[in-house]
Motif scaffolding. Sequence first.
Motif, PDB file in Angstrom:
ATOM      1  N   ASP A 212       0.831  -1.204   0.000  1.00  0.00           N
ATOM      2  CA  ASP A 212       0.000   0.000   0.000  1.00  0.00           C
ATOM      3  C   ASP A 212       0.868   1.257   0.000  1.00  0.00           C
ATOM      4  N   MET A 213       1.950   1.241   0.768  1.00  0.00           N
ATOM      5  CA  MET A 213       2.868   2.380   0.782  1.00  0.00           C
ATOM      6  C   MET A 213       3.556   2.546  -0.569  1.00  0.00           C
ATOM      7  N   LEU A 214       3.948   1.444  -1.190  1.00  0.00           N
ATOM      8  CA  LEU A 214       4.655   1.511  -2.470  1.00  0.00           C
ATOM      9  C   LEU A 214       3.812   2.163  -3.557  1.00  0.00           C
ATOM     10  N   ALA A 215       2.507   1.959  -3.467  1.00  0.00           N
ATOM     11  CA  ALA A 215       1.618   2.542  -4.477  1.00  0.00           C
ATOM     12  C   ALA A 215       1.674   4.063  -4.465  1.00  0.00           C
ATOM     13  N   GLU A 216       2.001   4.653  -3.330  1.00  0.00           N
ATOM     14  CA  GLU A 216       2.098   6.113  -3.247  1.00  0.00           C
ATOM     15  C   GLU A 216       3.135   6.666  -4.216  1.00  0.00           C
ATOM     16  N   PHE A 217       4.151   5.858  -4.519  1.00  0.00           N
ATOM     17  CA  PHE A 217       5.283   6.338  -5.309  1.00  0.00           C
ATOM     18  C   PHE A 217       5.351   5.678  -6.688  1.00  0.00           C
TER      19      PHE A 217
END
Length: 369
Positions: A212-217
């Motif tokens: 989920d965090m990776l999707a931010e970038f």
Amino acid sequence: MACIVKAEILMVNLVPKVTRTDAIQSFVSQETPIVRLTDSDGQVGTGYSYTIGSGGPAVISLLRETLLPRLIGREAEEIEGIWRDLLFATHATAVGAITSLSLAAIDTALWDLRCIRAGLPLWRMAGGTKSSVPLYSTEGGWLHITAKDLVADALEMQKRGFIGSKIKIGKPTLAEDRARLKAVREAVGADYQILVDANQSFTLAEARRRADMLAEFDIGWFEEPMPADDVGAHVQLTAASPVPIAVGESMYSASQFKDYLAMGGCTIVQADVARVGGITPWLKIAHMAEAFNVAICPHFLMELHVSLTCAVPNAPMLEYIPQLDDITTSRLNIHDGFAMAPSAPGLGIAWDWDAITARALAGLSTTIE
């Protein structure tokens, strides 16, 4: 047609020129078994594989005691038959890294010999899809590297025309991984690919949080999020992840890739030609992935994988980690961020035999006739 009349083994240790760390290990030494096969016409094919610091003598032992003696007198062009026969001869130790690495050293030598006899470079002999492939860099993305240095390396690779950079993740907290990725994304902009690699360090629950965090970038892929033998967990993660899931460097047979593809456990495969047993099974994995509409982006071994990625239609990029500079006179030909397929017959690797002989480890060299 010509039969194999001589087999030679050497092994050298290659120490990485930069520190290489990830979430579970350090890459301290590249043990490199090298096999030379001579046929009855006097043509010579050279192959190799590698370890990251342990197991090399076991590979040499399996080659010397079990596999290479079975090659003498075999027709060198019967590569598929030889590969199958050698796999059966080691059925009690397959599937596993030592067997696959040993098979790869032989299989790559046979393909080199085939290409030399035909006067063709490997990329054409194995398919001939394209003459170049975009590069992404891993060498500046190791886990110990500071955010500032990650940014500097990514900007340099971007300037050189590379398609992207891979960054190791698996810091103790999600916030630390996030800060590193945020710094790089803000520096390189939206069009440069950022890939991440967790090296099998997460549980399913933690991998979901990080995804989920990776999707931010806008991360291009989430590589080896969990232990490679947990297909079920990867199926669950792939179904829920907002970023593509990549697996394969820690898998040792075509059948393992078949299970991942059939069950929907990944969206990118990363077969390593040494770890799956050579060019013969690597091509099968690539074509199997193509049938599932899945890309293959191989792990490591850029000097050999450049030809294989140019041979097949579903290999969109190549990993840049220099490996063989100390024992070769050839270098990867790079133009505007693209690796060019070698034009010379064979694997396209020009070995420096003086350097190899000087580095060969005592007691691990053998000639079989």
